[in-house]
Design a protein around this motif. Structure first.
Motif: not given
Length: 105
Positions: A33-37, A43-48, A65-82
């Motif tokens: 997910m970080e690689e895709l984001a 995308f400007l950066g990330m901290e965790a 840009a946030i909405q586009h990331w939310k709609e990313n298919v792989a991100h949506s699949e990861a969200r459901e797995k979460g």
């Protein structure tokens, strides 16, 4: 590492989570997910950080840009797995950063 963001204003997505004991595929998916984001426009950066409570903050140049990331298919699949396997609870907060300051040696 502290993210190197642009001059405000920009947006922060704060993802706070409590994990289950199920780790099956979590680490691999988090890295993916970080690689895709990072490839997403805006995308400007990330901290965790993670201990009992996990917090990930991602920075974006626009709400679109946030909405586009939310709609990313792989991100949506990861969200459901979460929801089904990895998280007891999570919350997403989206904030506009209007000012920033810091210190660095």
């Amino acid at each position: 590492m502290i993210a190197k963001t642009t001059k405000p204003p920009y947006y922060a997505v704060i993802f706070t989570s409590e994990r289950t004991k199920n780790n099956n595929g979590y680490s691999k998916t988090a890295i993916r997910m970080e690689e895709l984001a990072k490839k997403e426009a805006g995308f400007l950066g990330m901290e965790a950080a993670r201990s009992e409570l996990g917090i990930t903050v991602s920075y974006w140049n626009s709400l679109e840009a946030i909405q586009h990331w939310k709609e990313n298919v792989a991100h949506s699949e990861a969200r459901e797995k979460g929801r089904s396997d990895w998280y007891k609870a999570f919350k997403v907060r989206i904030c506009k950063v209007e000012k920033e300051y810091g210190f660095e040696k």
